[in-house]
Write a protein that holds these residues in place. Structure first.
Motif, PDB file in Angstrom:
ATOM      1  N   LEU B  30       0.849  -1.185   0.000  1.00 18.19           N
ATOM      2  CA  LEU B  30       0.000   0.000   0.000  1.00 18.19           C
ATOM      3  C   LEU B  30       0.883   1.232   0.000  1.00 18.19           C
ATOM      4  N   ILE B  31       0.489   2.181  -0.858  1.00 19.88           N
ATOM      5  CA  ILE B  31       1.223   3.447  -0.873  1.00 19.88           C
ATOM      6  C   ILE B  31       0.774   4.312   0.293  1.00 19.88           C
ATOM      7  N   VAL B  32       1.727   4.980   0.915  1.00 10.57           N
ATOM      8  CA  VAL B  32       1.390   5.957   1.953  1.00 10.57           C
ATOM      9  C   VAL B  32       1.903   7.302   1.501  1.00 10.57           C
ATOM     10  N   ALA B  33       1.021   8.284   1.545  1.00  8.51           N
ATOM     11  CA  ALA B  33       1.463   9.649   1.251  1.00  8.51           C
ATOM     12  C   ALA B  33       1.383  10.421   2.570  1.00  8.51           C
ATOM     13  N   GLY B  34       0.276  11.138   2.814  1.00  8.19           N
ATOM     14  CA  GLY B  34       0.147  11.830   4.101  1.00  8.19           C
ATOM     15  C   GLY B  34      -0.239  10.889   5.234  1.00  8.19           C
ATOM     16  N   GLY B  35      -0.813   9.760   4.870  1.00  2.40           N
ATOM     17  CA  GLY B  35      -1.207   8.773   5.889  1.00  2.40           C
ATOM     18  C   GLY B  35      -2.482   9.122   6.635  1.00  2.40           C
ATOM     19  N   THR B  36      -3.177  10.180   6.226  1.00  6.49           N
ATOM     20  CA  THR B  36      -4.341  10.619   7.006  1.00  6.49           C
ATOM     21  C   THR B  36      -5.567   9.736   6.816  1.00  6.49           C
ATOM     22  N   PHE B  37      -5.631   9.052   5.697  1.00  8.12           N
ATOM     23  CA  PHE B  37      -6.814   8.230   5.479  1.00  8.12           C
ATOM     24  C   PHE B  37      -6.574   6.782   5.891  1.00  8.12           C
ATOM     25  N   LEU B  38      -5.320   6.417   6.050  1.00  7.21           N
ATOM     26  CA  LEU B  38      -5.022   5.031   6.423  1.00  7.21           C
ATOM     27  C   LEU B  38      -5.709   4.667   7.740  1.00  7.21           C
ATOM     28  N   HIS B  39      -5.666   5.593   8.691  1.00 11.67           N
ATOM     29  CA  HIS B  39      -6.246   5.304  10.005  1.00 11.67           C
ATOM     30  C   HIS B  39      -7.696   4.840   9.877  1.00 11.67           C
ATOM     31  N   ASN B  55       6.255   4.479   1.176  1.00 11.97           N
ATOM     32  CA  ASN B  55       6.193   5.919   1.368  1.00 11.97           C
ATOM     33  C   ASN B  55       6.665   6.608   0.086  1.00 11.97           C
ATOM     34  N   ILE B  56       5.848   7.499  -0.475  1.00 10.61           N
ATOM     35  CA  ILE B  56       6.239   8.155  -1.734  1.00 10.61           C
ATOM     36  C   ILE B  56       6.660   9.611  -1.529  1.00 10.61           C
ATOM     37  N   GLN B  57       6.903   9.972  -0.283  1.00 16.50           N
ATOM     38  CA  GLN B  57       7.227  11.374  -0.002  1.00 16.50           C
ATOM     39  C   GLN B  57       8.615  11.778  -0.483  1.00 16.50           C
ATOM     40  N   GLY B 112      -2.436  15.792   4.623  1.00 15.91           N
ATOM     41  CA  GLY B 112      -3.132  15.079   3.544  1.00 15.91           C
ATOM     42  C   GLY B 112      -2.645  15.588   2.194  1.00 15.91           C
ATOM     43  N   THR B 113      -2.541  14.676   1.234  1.00 16.18           N
ATOM     44  CA  THR B 113      -2.016  15.068  -0.079  1.00 16.18           C
ATOM     45  C   THR B 113      -3.096  15.026  -1.155  1.00 16.18           C
ATOM     46  N   VAL B 114      -2.804  15.716  -2.226  1.00 10.55           N
ATOM     47  CA  VAL B 114      -3.686  15.731  -3.396  1.00 10.55           C
ATOM     48  C   VAL B 114      -3.796  14.316  -3.971  1.00 10.55           C
ATOM     49  N   ILE B 118      -7.238  11.878  -4.140  1.00 12.77           N
ATOM     50  CA  ILE B 118      -7.782  11.286  -5.365  1.00 12.77           C
ATOM     51  C   ILE B 118      -7.746   9.758  -5.281  1.00 12.77           C
ATOM     52  N   SER B 119      -6.576   9.220  -4.875  1.00 15.27           N
ATOM     53  CA  SER B 119      -6.393   7.770  -4.934  1.00 15.27           C
ATOM     54  C   SER B 119      -7.262   7.019  -3.949  1.00 15.27           C
ATOM     55  N   SER B 120      -7.646   7.671  -2.854  1.00 17.50           N
ATOM     56  CA  SER B 120      -8.517   6.985  -1.900  1.00 17.50           C
ATOM     57  C   SER B 120      -9.806   6.534  -2.589  1.00 17.50           C
ATOM     58  N   SER B 121     -10.160   7.234  -3.659  1.00 15.25           N
ATOM     59  CA  SER B 121     -11.377   6.924  -4.423  1.00 15.25           C
ATOM     60  C   SER B 121     -12.579   6.833  -3.506  1.00 15.25           C
ATOM     61  N   PHE B 125     -15.123  12.509  -0.371  1.00 14.01           N
ATOM     62  CA  PHE B 125     -14.111  13.563  -0.303  1.00 14.01           C
ATOM     63  C   PHE B 125     -14.507  14.755  -1.177  1.00 14.01           C
ATOM     64  N   ASP B 126     -13.844  15.870  -0.933  1.00 10.79           N
ATOM     65  CA  ASP B 126     -14.211  17.121  -1.600  1.00 10.79           C
ATOM     66  C   ASP B 126     -13.382  17.421  -2.846  1.00 10.79           C
ATOM     67  N   PHE B 127     -12.075  17.304  -2.684  1.00 11.61           N
ATOM     68  CA  PHE B 127     -11.227  17.710  -3.810  1.00 11.61           C
ATOM     69  C   PHE B 127     -11.556  16.935  -5.091  1.00 11.61           C
ATOM     70  N   PHE B 168       0.856   3.879  -9.861  1.00  9.63           N
ATOM     71  CA  PHE B 168       0.483   4.833  -8.809  1.00  9.63           C
ATOM     72  C   PHE B 168       0.287   6.211  -9.416  1.00  9.63           C
ATOM     73  N   VAL B 169      -0.301   7.088  -8.640  1.00  7.70           N
ATOM     74  CA  VAL B 169      -0.625   8.425  -9.126  1.00  7.70           C
ATOM     75  C   VAL B 169       0.577   9.346  -8.902  1.00  7.70           C
ATOM     76  N   THR B 170       0.993  10.028  -9.959  1.00  7.70           N
ATOM     77  CA  THR B 170       2.111  10.972  -9.807  1.00  7.70           C
ATOM     78  C   THR B 170       1.606  12.407  -9.706  1.00  7.70           C
ATOM     79  N   ILE B 186     -19.512  23.589  -2.711  1.00  4.44           N
ATOM     80  CA  ILE B 186     -20.103  23.666  -1.363  1.00  4.44           C
ATOM     81  C   ILE B 186     -20.225  22.257  -0.784  1.00  4.44           C
ATOM     82  N   LYS B 187     -19.975  22.172   0.483  1.00  6.00           N
ATOM     83  CA  LYS B 187     -20.100  20.887   1.187  1.00  6.00           C
ATOM     84  C   LYS B 187     -21.047  21.029   2.371  1.00  6.00           C
ATOM     85  N   MET B 188     -21.894  20.034   2.559  1.00  2.00           N
ATOM     86  CA  MET B 188     -22.712  19.985   3.774  1.00  2.00           C
ATOM     87  C   MET B 188     -22.018  19.025   4.736  1.00  2.00           C
TER      88      MET B 188
HETATM   89  C1  FAD Z   1     -10.335  14.131  10.317  1.00  3.15           C
HETATM   90  C2  FAD Z   1     -10.354  14.145   8.819  1.00  3.15           C
HETATM   91  C3  FAD Z   1     -11.029  15.157   8.170  1.00  3.15           C
HETATM   92  C4  FAD Z   1     -11.045  15.204   6.787  1.00  3.15           C
HETATM   93  N1  FAD Z   1     -11.734  16.209   6.192  1.00  3.15           N
HETATM   94  C5  FAD Z   1     -11.783  16.230   4.855  1.00  3.15           C
HETATM   95  C6  FAD Z   1     -12.496  17.234   4.157  1.00  3.15           C
HETATM   96  O1  FAD Z   1     -13.069  18.127   4.777  1.00  3.15           O
HETATM   97  N2  FAD Z   1     -12.530  17.188   2.817  1.00  3.15           N
HETATM   98  C7  FAD Z   1     -11.885  16.208   2.109  1.00  3.15           C
HETATM   99  O2  FAD Z   1     -11.945  16.192   0.920  1.00  3.15           O
HETATM  100  N3  FAD Z   1     -11.220  15.269   2.726  1.00  3.15           N
HETATM  101  C8  FAD Z   1     -11.146  15.237   4.065  1.00  3.15           C
HETATM  102  N4  FAD Z   1     -10.468  14.241   4.673  1.00  3.15           N
HETATM  103  C9  FAD Z   1      -9.821  13.251   3.847  1.00  3.15           C
HETATM  104  C10 FAD Z   1      -8.412  13.732   3.448  1.00  3.15           C
HETATM  105  O3  FAD Z   1      -8.501  14.682   2.475  1.00  3.15           O
HETATM  106  C11 FAD Z   1      -7.669  12.603   2.951  1.00  3.15           C
HETATM  107  O4  FAD Z   1      -7.509  11.780   4.117  1.00  3.15           O
HETATM  108  C12 FAD Z   1      -6.325  12.966   2.390  1.00  3.15           C
HETATM  109  O5  FAD Z   1      -6.417  13.849   1.308  1.00  3.15           O
HETATM  110  C13 FAD Z   1      -5.660  11.727   1.906  1.00  3.15           C
HETATM  111  O6  FAD Z   1      -4.356  12.029   1.589  1.00  3.15           O
HETATM  112  P1  FAD Z   1      -3.139  11.301   2.280  1.00  3.15           P
HETATM  113  O7  FAD Z   1      -1.932  11.795   1.599  1.00  3.15           O
HETATM  114  O8  FAD Z   1      -3.145  11.474   3.732  1.00  3.15           O
HETATM  115  O9  FAD Z   1      -3.457   9.794   1.898  1.00  3.15           O
HETATM  116  P2  FAD Z   1      -2.989   8.447   2.565  1.00  3.15           P
HETATM  117  O10 FAD Z   1      -3.710   8.224   3.844  1.00  3.15           O
HETATM  118  O11 FAD Z   1      -1.514   8.403   2.610  1.00  3.15           O
HETATM  119  O12 FAD Z   1      -3.513   7.445   1.506  1.00  3.15           O
HETATM  120  C14 FAD Z   1      -4.895   7.275   1.256  1.00  3.15           C
HETATM  121  C15 FAD Z   1      -5.100   6.173   0.230  1.00  3.15           C
HETATM  122  O13 FAD Z   1      -4.611   6.594  -1.026  1.00  3.15           O
HETATM  123  C16 FAD Z   1      -3.562   5.754  -1.474  1.00  3.15           C
HETATM  124  N5  FAD Z   1      -2.573   6.647  -2.101  1.00  3.15           N
HETATM  125  C17 FAD Z   1      -2.060   7.782  -1.571  1.00  3.15           C
HETATM  126  N6  FAD Z   1      -1.291   8.401  -2.458  1.00  3.15           N
HETATM  127  C18 FAD Z   1      -1.287   7.647  -3.584  1.00  3.15           C
HETATM  128  C19 FAD Z   1      -0.694   7.769  -4.867  1.00  3.15           C
HETATM  129  N7  FAD Z   1       0.061   8.817  -5.146  1.00  3.15           N
HETATM  130  N8  FAD Z   1      -0.920   6.811  -5.785  1.00  3.15           N
HETATM  131  C20 FAD Z   1      -1.724   5.769  -5.486  1.00  3.15           C
HETATM  132  N9  FAD Z   1      -2.311   5.591  -4.300  1.00  3.15           N
HETATM  133  C21 FAD Z   1      -2.112   6.526  -3.350  1.00  3.15           C
HETATM  134  C22 FAD Z   1      -3.072   5.026  -0.265  1.00  3.15           C
HETATM  135  O14 FAD Z   1      -2.548   3.793  -0.600  1.00  3.15           O
HETATM  136  C23 FAD Z   1      -4.356   4.894   0.546  1.00  3.15           C
HETATM  137  O15 FAD Z   1      -5.140   3.825   0.082  1.00  3.15           O
HETATM  138  C24 FAD Z   1     -10.403  14.190   6.038  1.00  3.15           C
HETATM  139  C25 FAD Z   1      -9.719  13.175   6.704  1.00  3.15           C
HETATM  140  C26 FAD Z   1      -9.688  13.129   8.070  1.00  3.15           C
HETATM  141  C27 FAD Z   1      -8.929  12.023   8.742  1.00  3.15           C
END
Ligand code: FAD
Lengths: 775, 291
Positions: B30-39, B55-57, B112-114, B118-121, B125-127, B168-170, B186-188
């Motif tokens: 599994l790729i980790v970027a910011g790691g914010t969605f892994l949790h 880690n792709i950082q 969190g990364t762009v 996107i990749s979380s699919s 999400f908003d972006f 992977f996404v570049t 706009i987001k609710m």
């Molecule tokens: C408390 C909280 C609040 C949030 N609020 C918002 C919000 O208001 N609006 C919103 O849009 N989002 C929100 N998010 C989601 C957030 O935007 C995403 O968690 C973040 O953008 C994911 O980026 P990351 O780098 O942390 O991803 P990671 O956690 O590192 O990865 C997420 C997934 O994507 C995969 N991945 C990551 N990078 C790549 C790559 N380059 N190529 C292929 N696969 C990849 C990983 O393998 C994993 O499956 C929130 C998340 C949390 C935890």
């Protein structure tokens, strides 16, 4: 009264430690060789366990111990800390592990292993065979004949059915010019303390246990744990946590982790640590939902003639707090706050296959206040009565007899000031008629008050209510305070520090609240029921007075004067009216602690037998009364009538808590209380799958509480000038009141904005749109 | 619950290293970027069987390039960096991105990364929704080289995308509009840490006389397994004067096009009704950007 420390917001002694990581939180406690415990929980809400096979789990490398229901003493008790385990007001239906499952999430097995991961893996290998039983989730369904029964001893699933009455209901309603009827419902919410429930339990070779836990009551944990394990209380030492990461009533009963970790520690000879995940916390304690049927008769002159109240509390699988919550809800939440000559209240604590309940700040009163204050608003609206005058007509007054406690008075009771000053600050006279705005975003102003609450539990027959402390003076001029009063984050350390500093004329930084455990500290009831400042504050003050007495005795010997004539000012002991006689208190302490020849700056000098002995004082006592704080909260908000979204703009909370001991902490209580109240009013809701009973909230992604972003920028606290004669330095209680009123106040403000009333919490955007006929 | 199966953590320095690891581990890396969605994924038990984290950082993919006819945003650009980008702050056509960046909490903005967004699919999400409305594309690299994937092709289902196992996404690219354009989002949400109950982005290309020449409307958050395009609403907005009446009709069309789910956040009924409100408000806000 002139004070040095009280009323001055001393620096919180625990602040620096907390902002640099808070290493003394129980969650950070560990011991060498410690094992980690994980709990297997039932996926079914109602089932009989036919068999449990743990053989595969036991084979996993690193697993040290496994427990199943057969390994647990079959001791039935109430897990609530603040009552004896066999308290008659409670129900003794609780056991550490049972082979009958009554809610989804009930523990059915526990594993201790060298790591959490291994313990978790082992859980997956435990094979449990269940026979599913019929379920019931709605308390009113559960009360019907033929509903699935949860506990044999409680027909129709009614665990408790208390009631009170006085007057003549028929005559009362007869006399009324108008009768109002409504049904008000509240939901299941969690206190959302930040630190999870966590414990480390160690055992000695002779079977003694030492317990570290994130909880609100050291002595309650000792009693309940000893009882659950069927061992002597003296075999259990509970160490008071320096502080914990929040409780709010959610850590006011023994959880499963302490008992199971203790058994696993006894079994393995190792310390065992248990920690809840957020998901486990969510299904371990909650504020009980209560449905209130409320009928009120009113005369044209705005006075009540009669009120009947029927409250149905969803206890979930075990009664736990539910049997006490219903009483407090009845007494202090609905029945006695208001003057009404003819009243009837009937409460029902009902078993269902929902999760168990718990304590939560306000303990039954937020549910009651929401019902009564919503209806009060309806009465005023319908009859065109000024809502503030209406409240004042029907509340008690300062000096009145206490409505619940015979022989006590409402000695400090400034409800009128609360209402009038709050109204003035928010600009209540400028509020518009309900629903009159033609904008999409409609402005609303509303308020609620709660005219009766507690400063502890004097008057409750089987609730512990005494406190104690020991205060010791050191040669370097500092004081140590030994108290079992737990600081939940709500400032008890600051409060105890301020009280001792004030009484002994010390700088606050020279007072330390030190280590305490159930072996060394005097008993203290829990930090709950808004009682700590009033009860523990008074006991600690009494201990400091004893210490001062001892100091004066020693000083009297040194100065060859009379101890009764001594005073202590700015660290100097002197004969009253004779400033020349002043001696630094540190000299007296040093002499008291020295051998018979004391070596000072002038060389060796003799001291006397009469001066000798540590300057120390102790007290253990119940407080003299139960003074009521009162408060009124005013809210200004906007409702977006296209989306139903509510935005809180301004909050004014005026409250009479007697003399304010620590203004910054008091404001913190108001703000934190509002945050929880706002969550209760608008968004929080622990939801469960209606078929499987499974909790749908695993973490804060699913369970929504207001963050700092949703909180209004303005929360204005008004502390009414007041003095409670029985309290420490004129203080009484505060914490729970801050959370009793917000939901009712917000509901009334929403009504004022949109002109439609919502009577079940939370007031979600969807409910607002439905009420407006837009959905 | 922890990621108990993870044995290795890699930090390759170039894309070749990433691709080799992906190829080697197939589904168990599994790729980790910011790691914010892994949790969130881990705590819901959605990541069992993962043996390696990549880690792709260290690839230096955190660049934003706005110099050409296409805006390029590297995969490890953090959301905060995107928010501070001058064009995002100033250009009306990037208004939707600016709006989307006001919602995530600061911790997410800072890590969190762009690419992760996107990749979380994740349809909540908003972006991604804003990027869809801006006709953005995904840049991916794998064993077979680099390729461009249009976003609506990229999102294949709930948490699923059309990346190959060794891809992977570049980065993402957004075409800079040739004519006057504006957008809004706009987001609710229930609180500032929430996933969208429903969110919606519009992008409008405008003629000089102030009418709409073309529109893109996408909604996300509980309206489908992937964000939903509201084509009927687009049709009504296009070639119109964007007056009250048009907005009302387009809003209704958007609501009619949505077939949302009911869950513990909101009912389908509410989400549908909000589709209409959000469309009207987003269009109004986008037009306001041109004033
Ligand atoms: C408390 C909280 C609040 C949030 N609020 C918002 C919000 O208001 N609006 C919103 O849009 N989002 C929100 N998010 C989601 C957030 O935007 C995403 O968690 C973040 O953008 C994911 O980026 P990351 O780098 O942390 O991803 P990671 O956690 O590192 O990865 C997420 C997934 O994507 C995969 N991945 C990551 N990078 C790549 C790559 N380059 N190529 C292929 N696969 C990849 C990983 O393998 C994993 O499956 C929130 C998340 C949390 C935890």
């Amino acid at each position: 009264m002139s004070t040095n420390v009280i009323g001055k917001s001393i620096t919180r002694p625990d602040a620096y430690d907390k902002v640099t990581g808070g290493k003394k939180y129980p969650v950070n406690y560990s011991l060498p060789g410690m094992l980690h415990m994980k709990i297997l929980r039932s996926p079914y809400p109602h089932a009989k366990i036919l068999s449990i096979d743990t053989s595969e789990a036991e084979k996993v490398a690193g697993v040290r111990g496994v427990l199943v229901p057969d390994d647990v003493p079959k001791q039935y008790f109430t897990p609530v800390y603040f009552v004896p385990h066999n308290a008659p007001s409670m129900v003794q239906d609780f056991v550490l592990m049972s082979d009958t499952v009554r809610w989804a999430g009930q523990p059915v097995a526990a594993v201790a292993a060298v790591s959490e991961d291994i313990a978790e893996q082992a859980l997956e290998l435990i094979d449990v065979e269940y026979e599913e039983l019929p379920t019931v989730f709605d308390p009113e369904e559960a009360m019907k004949d033929g509903a699935p029964q949860l506990h044999e001893a409680s027909p129709n699933n009614i665990a408790k059915a208390p009631s009170f009455a006085f007057g003549d209901m028929d005559a009362g309603f007869e006399e009324a010019d108008h009768i109002f009827e409504g049904v008000y419902e509240t939901q299941r919410v969690h206190t959302c303390y930040m630190e999870p429930r966590v414990c480390v339990v160690d055992s000695d070779t002779d079977g003694r246990l030492t317990v570290h836990s994130s909880m609100q009551h050291t002595f309650g944990l000792r009693e309940k744990l000893a009882y659950a394990l069927d061992i002597a209380e003296s075999k259990v030492t509970v160490v008071k946590p320096t502080y914990i990461g929040g409780g709010f009533g959610g850590k006011l009963d023994i959880g499963f982790i302490e008992g199971l970790a203790a058994l696993l520690s006894l079994k393995t000879g190792k310390p065992v640590r248990g920690e809840h995940s957020r998901g486990e916390d969510f299904i371990s304690t909650t504020r009980n939902p209560i449905k209130v049927y409320l009928k009120t008769g009113v005369k044209k002159d705005s006075t009540y003639t009669a009120r009947s109240i029927r409250s149905i509390l969803d206890a979930g699988a075990h009664a736990t707090h539910g049997s006490e919550v219903i009483m407090v809800h009845g007494l202090y939440g609905t029945f006695f706050p208001w003057k009404c000559p003819n009243q009837l209240w009937e409460g029902f604590t009902v078993y269902t296959n929902n999760m168990i309940g718990g304590g939560y700040r306000g303990y039954g009163a937020p549910q009651g206040c929401f019902a009564v204050e919503s209806q009060n608003d309806e009465i005023c609206e319908t009859l065109g009565i000024d809502p503030i005058e209406f409240r004042l007509k029907n509340t008690h007054r300062e000096g009145d007899p206490h409505p619940v406690l015979e022989g006590h008075k409402l000695a400090s009771y400034k409800i009128e000031d609360c209402l009038r000053q709050g109204a003035e600050r928010i600009g209540f006279d400028k509020r518009k008629p309900a629903g009159s705005s033609t904008e999409v975003k409609k402005r609303g102003i509303g308020f609620a008050c709660h005219p009766l609450w507690v400063s502890g539990c004097v008057g409750f027959p089987d609730i512990y209510e005494h406190s104690g402390a020991t205060v010791k003076l050191n040669r370097d001029g500092t004081a140590d305070v030994i108290s079992a009063c737990v600081d939940l984050g709500s400032g008890q350390i600051s409060m105890l520090t301020a009280v001792v500093a004030e009484e002994l004329s010390l700088a606050p930084e020279n007072v330390r609240v030190v280590y305490a455990d159930t072996d060394t500290a005097p008993f203290d009831a829990p930090t709950h029921a808004s009682r700590a400042t009033y009860s523990a504050g008074l006991a600690t003050k009494a201990a400091a007075v004893e210490t001062k007495k001892r100091l004066f005795q020693a000083a009297a010997a040194v100065m060859e004067a009379n101890a009764e004539d001594m005073v202590l000012e700015d660290g100097m002991v002197m004969v009253k009216g004779a400033p020349d006689s002043a001696i630094p208190m540190t000299d007296i302490i040093a002499r008291a602690e020295s051998p018979f020849i004391q070596v000072g700056e002038q060389g060796p000098a003799p001291t006397t037998i009469a001066e000798k002995g540590t300057i120390i004082g102790s007290a253990s006592q119940a407080p003299p009364s139960n003074p009521s704080p009162v408060g009124a909260q005013f809210i200004e908000l906007d409702v977006d009538t296209d989306t139903g979204v509510v935005e809180i703009l301004r909050v004014v909370y005026s409250t009479d808590i007697g003399q304010v001991i620590h203004p910054n902490s008091a404001e913190g209580q108001v703000e934190g209380g509002f945050q929880q109240g706002m969550g209760y009013a608008l968004m929080e809701n622990l939801q469960f799958d209606q078929e499987t009973g499974a909790c749908l909230s695993a973490d804060f992604l699913d369970y929504k509480i207001p963050t700092s972003m949703e909180m209004p920028a303005n929360i204005e606290s008004i502390f009414i000038d007041s003095n409670e004669p029985s309290g420490p330095y004129g203080g009484k209680s505060m914490s729970e009141m801050c959370l009793i009123v917000p939901a009712a106040a917000i509901a009334n403000a929403v009504y004022n904005a949109i002109g439609v009333r919502i009577t079940d919490l939370p007031i979600t955007p969807e409910k607002i749109l439905k009420a407006l006929g837009k959905l | 619950m922890a990621l108990t199966s993870v044995q290795s953590f890699y930090s390759p320095e170039d894309s070749k290293g990433v691709i080799e690891l992906l190829a080697k581990y197939e589904d168990s890396a599994l790729i980790v970027a910011g790691g914010t969605f892994l949790h969130g994924l881990v705590s819901r038990g959605l990541l069992s069987g993962i043996e390696a984290l990549i880690n792709i950082q260290k690839l230096g993919l955190n660049q934003i390039d706005v110099s050409g006819a296409t805006m390029t945003v590297g995969a490890t650009t953090i959301l905060g960096q995107l928010q501070s980008c001058e064009q995002v702050q100033k250009e009306a056509w990037l208004g939707a991105v600016k709006d989307a960046m006001t919602y995530p909490p600061v911790q997410i903005m800072n890590s969190g990364t762009v690419g992760g967004s996107i990749s979380s699919s994740c349809p909540f999400f908003d972006f991604p929704v804003t990027l869809l409305a801006l006709d953005g594309n995904v840049q991916a690299e794998g064993g077979n080289g680099a390729r461009t994937i249009s976003l609506d092709e990229f999102f294949a289902g709930l948490f699923e995308n059309s990346l190959e196992a060794d891809e992977f996404v570049t980065g993402v690219t957004i075409p800079v509009p040739a004519s006057k354009s504006t957008s809004a989002f706009i987001k609710m949400e229930t609180n500032a840490n929430d996933l969208a109950i429903i969110n919606l982005a519009v992008s409008l290309s405008m003629t000089d006389d102030g009418s709409c020449a073309g529109a893109r409307v996408f909604a996300g958050g509980g309206v489908g397994e992937t964000p939903v395009r509201c084509s009927a609403a687009e049709g009504i907005l296009s070639a119109s004067k964007l007056d009250e009446d048009t907005l009302e009709k387009a809003g209704q069309a958007a609501a009619d096009e949505l077939d949302p789910l009911s869950d513990h956040r909101a009912s389908a009924e509410y989400r549908k009704a909000m589709g209409k409100v959000l469309l009207k408000r987003a269009v109004t806000s986008a037009i306001g950007r041109l004033a």
